[in-house]
Scaffold this motif. Structure first.
Motif, PDB file in Angstrom:
ATOM      1  N   THR A  84       0.800  -0.586  -0.113  1.00 11.33           N
ATOM      2  CA  THR A  84      -0.080   0.186  -0.245  1.00 11.33           C
ATOM      3  C   THR A  84       0.713   1.662  -0.081  1.00 11.33           C
ATOM      4  O   THR A  84       0.128   2.090  -0.336  1.00 11.33           O
ATOM      5  CB  THR A  84      -0.653  -0.408   1.237  1.00 11.33           C
ATOM      6  OG1 THR A  84      -2.054  -1.281   1.278  1.00 11.33           O
ATOM      7  CG2 THR A  84      -1.918   1.732   1.150  1.00 11.33           C
ATOM      8  N   ALA A  85       1.853   0.950   1.094  1.00  9.90           N
ATOM      9  CA  ALA A  85       2.708   1.817   0.877  1.00  9.90           C
ATOM     10  C   ALA A  85       3.542   2.653  -0.705  1.00  9.90           C
ATOM     11  O   ALA A  85       3.982   3.371  -0.499  1.00  9.90           O
ATOM     12  CB  ALA A  85       4.046   2.487   1.848  1.00  9.90           C
ATOM     13  N   LEU A  86       3.943   1.389  -1.152  1.00  3.35           N
ATOM     14  CA  LEU A  86       4.980   2.029  -2.228  1.00  3.35           C
ATOM     15  C   LEU A  86       3.845   2.090  -3.292  1.00  3.35           C
ATOM     16  O   LEU A  86       4.166   3.030  -4.472  1.00  3.35           O
ATOM     17  CB  LEU A  86       5.352   0.388  -3.036  1.00  3.35           C
ATOM     18  CG  LEU A  86       6.573  -0.544  -1.940  1.00  3.35           C
ATOM     19  CD1 LEU A  86       6.257  -2.081  -2.495  1.00  3.35           C
ATOM     20  CD2 LEU A  86       7.649   0.209  -2.300  1.00  3.35           C
ATOM     21  N   VAL A  87       2.273   1.679  -3.527  1.00  2.00           N
ATOM     22  CA  VAL A  87       0.847   2.090  -4.139  1.00  2.00           C
ATOM     23  C   VAL A  87       1.506   3.724  -4.056  1.00  2.00           C
ATOM     24  O   VAL A  87       1.060   4.540  -4.705  1.00  2.00           O
ATOM     25  CB  VAL A  87       0.611   1.372  -4.527  1.00  2.00           C
ATOM     26  CG1 VAL A  87      -0.702   1.814  -5.060  1.00  2.00           C
ATOM     27  CG2 VAL A  87       0.703   0.582  -5.280  1.00  2.00           C
ATOM     28  N   LYS A  88       0.945   4.095  -2.702  1.00  2.00           N
ATOM     29  CA  LYS A  88       0.150   5.021  -2.547  1.00  2.00           C
ATOM     30  C   LYS A  88       1.300   5.920  -2.172  1.00  2.00           C
ATOM     31  O   LYS A  88       1.039   8.326  -2.581  1.00  2.00           O
ATOM     32  CB  LYS A  88      -0.617   5.507  -1.302  1.00  2.00           C
ATOM     33  CG  LYS A  88      -1.589   4.520  -1.102  1.00  2.00           C
ATOM     34  CD  LYS A  88      -2.907   4.373   0.222  1.00  2.00           C
ATOM     35  CE  LYS A  88      -3.001   6.152   0.937  1.00  2.00           C
ATOM     36  NZ  LYS A  88      -3.822   4.878   1.759  1.00  2.00           N
ATOM     37  N   SER A 102      -3.958 -11.026  -5.102  1.00  2.00           N
ATOM     38  CA  SER A 102      -4.733 -10.307  -4.262  1.00  2.00           C
ATOM     39  C   SER A 102      -3.836  -9.027  -4.451  1.00  2.00           C
ATOM     40  O   SER A 102      -5.284  -7.919  -4.214  1.00  2.00           O
ATOM     41  CB  SER A 102      -5.108 -10.812  -2.955  1.00  2.00           C
ATOM     42  OG  SER A 102      -3.257 -10.681  -2.119  1.00  2.00           O
ATOM     43  N   TYR A 103      -3.029  -8.924  -4.673  1.00  5.04           N
ATOM     44  CA  TYR A 103      -2.065  -7.621  -4.457  1.00  5.04           C
ATOM     45  C   TYR A 103      -2.900  -6.948  -6.324  1.00  5.04           C
ATOM     46  O   TYR A 103      -2.567  -6.160  -5.965  1.00  5.04           O
ATOM     47  CB  TYR A 103      -0.672  -7.844  -4.732  1.00  5.04           C
ATOM     48  CG  TYR A 103      -0.583  -8.138  -3.190  1.00  5.04           C
ATOM     49  CD1 TYR A 103      -0.019  -6.712  -2.400  1.00  5.04           C
ATOM     50  CD2 TYR A 103      -0.297  -9.008  -2.546  1.00  5.04           C
ATOM     51  CE1 TYR A 103       0.814  -7.293  -0.957  1.00  5.04           C
ATOM     52  CE2 TYR A 103      -0.029  -9.655  -1.486  1.00  5.04           C
ATOM     53  CZ  TYR A 103       0.691  -8.800  -0.102  1.00  5.04           C
ATOM     54  OH  TYR A 103       0.502  -8.977   0.782  1.00  5.04           O
ATOM     55  N   GLN A 104      -3.190  -7.993  -6.986  1.00  5.42           N
ATOM     56  CA  GLN A 104      -3.325  -7.183  -8.524  1.00  5.42           C
ATOM     57  C   GLN A 104      -4.142  -6.691  -8.011  1.00  5.42           C
ATOM     58  O   GLN A 104      -4.957  -5.469  -8.389  1.00  5.42           O
ATOM     59  CB  GLN A 104      -3.420  -8.152  -9.141  1.00  5.42           C
ATOM     60  CG  GLN A 104      -2.262  -9.190  -9.605  1.00  5.42           C
ATOM     61  CD  GLN A 104      -2.655 -10.261 -10.804  1.00  5.42           C
ATOM     62  OE1 GLN A 104      -3.448 -10.211 -11.289  1.00  5.42           O
ATOM     63  NE2 GLN A 104      -2.095 -11.395 -10.623  1.00  5.42           N
ATOM     64  N   GLU A 105      -5.420  -7.001  -7.177  1.00 10.72           N
ATOM     65  CA  GLU A 105      -6.670  -5.938  -7.436  1.00 10.72           C
ATOM     66  C   GLU A 105      -6.828  -4.919  -6.186  1.00 10.72           C
ATOM     67  O   GLU A 105      -6.814  -4.025  -6.820  1.00 10.72           O
ATOM     68  CB  GLU A 105      -8.331  -7.324  -6.136  1.00 10.72           C
ATOM     69  CG  GLU A 105      -8.485  -8.315  -7.087  1.00 10.72           C
ATOM     70  CD  GLU A 105      -8.925  -9.192  -6.548  1.00 10.72           C
ATOM     71  OE1 GLU A 105      -9.315  -8.454  -5.652  1.00 10.72           O
ATOM     72  OE2 GLU A 105      -9.959  -9.733  -7.007  1.00 10.72           O
ATOM     73  N   MET A 106      -5.807  -4.844  -5.190  1.00 11.95           N
ATOM     74  CA  MET A 106      -4.724  -3.462  -4.146  1.00 11.95           C
ATOM     75  C   MET A 106      -3.998  -2.824  -5.305  1.00 11.95           C
ATOM     76  O   MET A 106      -4.813  -1.671  -5.603  1.00 11.95           O
ATOM     77  CB  MET A 106      -4.180  -3.686  -3.179  1.00 11.95           C
ATOM     78  CG  MET A 106      -4.852  -5.019  -2.360  1.00 11.95           C
ATOM     79  SD  MET A 106      -3.429  -5.493  -0.927  1.00 11.95           S
ATOM     80  CE  MET A 106      -2.788  -3.584  -0.365  1.00 11.95           C
TER      81      MET A 106
END
Length: 674
Positions: free
Chosen positions: A112-116, A148-152
Motif C-alpha cells: 500500500t505504501a509503495l503504491v500510495k 490479491s495484490y493485483q486487485e489492491m
C-alpha cells in the motif's frame, strides 16, 4: 547512530509482536522498510520525471550532483530506503503467495505504501533518482504475483499511474535510445501489465488505463527483453474479444510482420500467437493482405517448431476466408507446404511446454535467454502437439479447397491420400487429440468430396455403411462436431475391416511405383472416363514433366461396324491430330504432342492442364449457393472467344464438342479448351 535510526528502533519495539515463524532480522527489515515508505519527509533534490498540467514530460536532469549539495540527513535516508528495497527484492524473489505468508499484514502495508506514497505520489516521482524508482518497480513486480495484490493495485489507483509512467519511459526509450535503467523499468512494467491481463476480468483495467497503446508502441523496441515483455502482455490482453477490438484499431500489423520476418525464434513464436488471436478482427486480416503478409507467413512453414507452426497455420485458416488471399496462398506454394507438414516424413519437430505466464516470469527475472525451449517434452506430449498441428493444417486445407483450383491442386499433390491416412485410428494415440485430428481430416475430405469430379475416388475408399454417414453429413459443413459420429463408427470397426480401409487408402498413393506402362509412358493416375475412353496422368520414361494421355477404344461402335470402317475412322482421326499437333499454338488451346496405336487402342498424348472443368465450377457454385461475378464471366468469355476465333478463322478447324467440361480453368481463371 543517527536519530532517525533510533526512531525506527523504538517504533519496532512499540508495534505488535513479530508473527510466529519469522526471524527477528527479517521482521525488523520489513518494519524498517514500512516505516521508510510511510515517511512523507523523504524528498530528493534532483528530479528525474516532471509532470505539467496532467501531461508527462521527460526531463533529462543530471544525476552527478556533488555530495555537499545534499543534506547529510537526506543522503542517509535515500540510501537506507534504496538498500531496504533491494534487500526486499532479493529476500522474496521466489515468494508468490504473500497473502498467505505469516507476514501478510506487513506485506500488505508495504505494498500500500509503495503504491500510495511512491507510485502515485507525483511529488516523489518528480524527484526520485532513476535507480530508486526502478527498485520500487521491482518490489511491485514481486508482490503483484499474488492475485490479491493485483486487485489492491487497481483499488489504489495504481494502474493508471503505472500506465502513465510506462508511456513516458517508453517514449524516452524509443526517441533517445537505451538510457540508464529505462530497459529494466520497461521490462518490469510490461510484466506487471501481463500479470494483470492474465485474468479475464482485469483486462478492462489495462485497456482503460491506455497501457495497450504503449505496449503496441514497444513492438518497435530494439531490446529483445522489452519486445518480449510487450508481446507477452498484448497476447494476454488479446484473449478477450473486447480487448482484441481495441488493440486491432492501432497500427501494429506491419510491426508484427517485420518481427516474423527478421527476429529470433522466440519473438516469432509470440508474435505469431498474438497475430493468430488478432486475426479474429477483420481489419487485421485486411492489413495482412495490404502489407503482403502471406509470403512472410508461408516462409515460416519451413520451421521445425510446432508451436510456431501451429499459430502460423491458424492465421492462414483465418486469412484464406478472403478469396483473393486463398488464391495467393496457392500461388506462393502454401498448399504443398501444408501437405508436406501433414506427411511428416523426415521432419524432426521440436516443441516445449512453456506458457505466456512462465515466459513472462523468465523475461522479468532475466532468465529467458538461458531457457531451453526445445528439449523438455516427453514423446507423448510431443506427439499430442503434432496432432494439434496436423489438425490445424487440415483446417487450412478445408478453407482453401472452397476454391476449385485450390482443390484440384490438393488432389494433384496426393492430398486425398495424405489426409485420408490421418483418419485411421492408432492404439498409440492420445484419444482426445487423436479423435479431434480424425474429425478435422474427415472434414477436409468431405469438402473435397463436395467437388463432383472427386466423388469417384471416395466410393472405393470407405465401406458402404461408413460411406453413407460420410455423405449424410452434407456439403461444406464446417461444424466439427458433425464428424464425430463418423470417427466413432470408424474406431469401432474390427481390425480386418480397418486393414481393408488402410489398403484402399494406400492404393490411392500417387507416389507409389507405377504398376502399368503403355508405350514409353508410366501410368500414374486415372483422371477420368468419357464416352470414347479414359484419361490418365502419365510421365514419359526418363522424363520429369507430367502429361495427360487419352486412351480411345477403337471397338466403340461410333468408329464403325466393321474393321474397314474402323480403319477409315482411325486414319481420319490420326490425320486430324497430326494437323492439330503441328499447327495449333495458342495459349487458350490445349497442346497435342503425340499419337500412337497399341493393342487396338489409340493413345493421344497431350498437355496436362492444371485446372478444373468449367462445368465443375458451375456445380460447385450451385452447391455453395453462389454465383459467378460478372467481371469473372467476362474474363472467361473473352478468352473463349479468342480461342474459337483462332480455331475457326485462322486454322479453319471446328471443335464440334465444346461443352463446359471441355473448358478448363486454371490459375487466375486462365482458359484452356481441350
Amino acid at each position: 547512530m543517527p536519530d532517525q535510526d533510533k526512531k525506527l528502533k523504538s517504533t519496532e519495539k512499540a508495534t505488535d509482536k513479530k508473527p510466529h515463524g519469522i526471524s527477528v532480522r527479517d521482521y525488523a527489515d520489513l518494519k524498517r522498510l514500512q516505516s521508510l515508505l510511510n515517511d512523507q519527509s523523504n524528498q530528493f533534490l534532483l528530479p528525474a520525471i516532471h509532470f505539467e498540467s496532467g501531461q508527462i514530460n521527460v526531463t533529462r536532469a543530471l544525476q552527478n550532483v556533488k555530495s555537499n549539495e545534499q543534506k547529510p540527513h537526506g543522503q542517509w535516508q535515500e540510501s537506507t530506503e534504496a538498500v531496504q528495497l533491494e534487500n526486499f527484492s532479493v529476500t522474496y524473489k521466489n515468494e508468490r503467495n504473500f497473502s498467505q505468508h505469516p507476514k501478510h499484514k506487513l506485506f500488505q502495508e508495504i505494498f500500500t505504501a509503495l503504491v500510495k506514497n511512491r507510485l502515485t505520489c507525483r511529488e516523489w516521482v518528480n524527484q526520485a533518482p532513476s535507480i530508486h524508482f526502478l527498485r520500487v518497480l521491482i518490489c511491485l513486480r514481486l508482490l503483484i504475483r499474488d492475485p490479491s495484490y493485483q486487485e489492491m493495485l487497481h483499488s489504489l489507483g495504481g494502474i493508471e499511474n503505472l500506465a502513465q509512467y510506462m508511456e513516458t519511459v517508453a517514449n524516452d526509450y524509443l526517441d533517445y535510445g537505451e538510457e540508464r535503467h529505462n530497459v529494466d523499468k520497461l521490462v518490469n512494467m510490461t510484466y506487471i501489465f501481463q500479470k494483470l491481463a492474465a485474468v479475464k476480468d482485469q483486462r478492462e483495467w489495462v485497456i482503460a488505463s491506455g497501457a495497450h497503446k504503449t505496449l503496441v508502441n514497444l513492438l518497435s523496441a530494439r531490446n529483445s527483453n522489452v519486445l518480449l515483455g510487450a508481446l507477452l502482455a498484448l497476447t494476454s490482453l488479446a484473449e478477450s474479444p473486447e480487448c482484441r477490438e481495441k488493440i486491432s484499431k492501432l497500427t501494429l500489423v506491419e510491426k508484427l510482420l517485420v518481427i516474423l520476418h527478421e527476429y529470433d525464434l522466440l519473438s516469432k513464436r509470440l508474435t505469431a500467437e498474438l497475430l493468430r488471436l488478432l486475426c479474429a478482427e477483420s481489419q487485421v486480416k485486411e492489413q495482412i493482405k495490404i502489407y503482403e503478409g502471406v509470403p512472410v507467413l508461408l516462409s515460416l512453414l519451413h520451421s521445425d517448431h510446432i508451436k510456431l507452426l501451429w499459430s502460423v497455420v491458424w492465421i492462414l485458416v483465418q486469412v484464406c476466408e478472403d478469396p483473393e488471399t486463398s488464391v495467393e496462398i496457392r500461388i506462393w506454394g502454401g498448399i504443398k507446404q501444408l501437405l508436406h507438414i501433414l506427411q511428416g516424413g523426415e521432419k524432426n519437430f521440436v516443441s516445449d511446454r512453456s506458457s505466456v505466464g512462465s515466459l513472462s516470469s523468465a523475461n522479468a527475472a532475466g532468465r529467458i535467454q538461458h531457457l531451453h525451449l526445445s528439449d523438455d517434452l516427453s514423446p507423448d506430449e510431443k506427439q499430442e502437439n503434432i496432432f494439434s498441428l496436423q489438425a490445424a493444417c487440415c483446417a487450412a486445407i478445408t478453407e482453401l479447397v472452397l476454391n476449385e483450383t485450390n482443390a484440384y491442386q490438393v488432389v494433384q499433390a496426393n492430398g486425398i491420400y495424405t489426409i485420408a491416412k490421418l483418419t485411421l485410428p492408432s492404439k498409440e494415440r492420445n484419444t482426445e487429440k487423436a479423435n479431434l485430428l480424425q474429425c478435422y481430416a474427415f472434414r477436409a475430405l468431405r469438402f473435397l468430396f463436395s467437388m463432383e469430379r472427386n466423388r469417384h475416388i471416395f466410393k472405393r475408399l470407405f465401406p458402404t455403411d461408413l460411406f453413407e454417414i460420410f455423405i449424410d453429413i452434407g456439403h461444406y459443413v464446417r461444424d466439427i462436431s458433425a464428424y464425430e459420429e463418423l470417427v466413432s463408427k470408424l474406431n469401432l470397426l474390427k481390425e480386418d475391416e480397418l486393414k481393408q480401409i488402410a489398403e484402399s487408402i494406400e492404393s490411392m498413393n500417387q507416389n507409389k511405383a507405377p504398376t502399368k506402362h503403355i508405350g514409353n509412358y508410366a501410368i500414374l493416375e486415372h483422371l477420368g472416363s468419357g464416352a470414347f475412353g479414359s484419361v490418365y496422368k502419365v510421365r514419359k520414361h526418363n522424363g520429369q514433366n507430367l502429361l495427360a494421355m487419352k486412351e480411345v477404344n477403337l471397338h466403340n461402335p461410333a468408329f464403325g461396324k466393321d474393321k474397314k470402317d474402323r480403319d477409315s475412322s482411325l486414319k481420319n482421326i490420326v490425320s486430324e491430330l497430326t494437323i492439330i499437333k503441328e499447327q495449333l499454338y495458342h495459349p487458350n488451346v490445349v497442346r497435342y504432342y503425340k499419337t500412337f496405336l497399341e493393342n487396338d487402342r489409340l493413345y493421344i498424348v497431350m498437355e496436362l492442364i492444371e485446372g478444373v472443368p468449367l462445368g465443375e465450377h458451375f456445380y460447385s457454385l450451385k452447391e455453395k449457393k453462389q454465383q459467378f461475378a460478372e467481371e469473372r464471366i467476362w474474363r472467361i468469355f473473352i478468352q473463349l472467344c479468342l480461342a474459337l476465333r483462332y480455331l475457326h478463322k485462322e486454322k479453319r478447324i471446328v471443335h464440334r464438342d465444346l461443352t463446359p467440361n471441355n473448358v478448363m480453368l486454371g490459375d487466375k481463371d486462365k482458359v484452356t479448351i481441350s
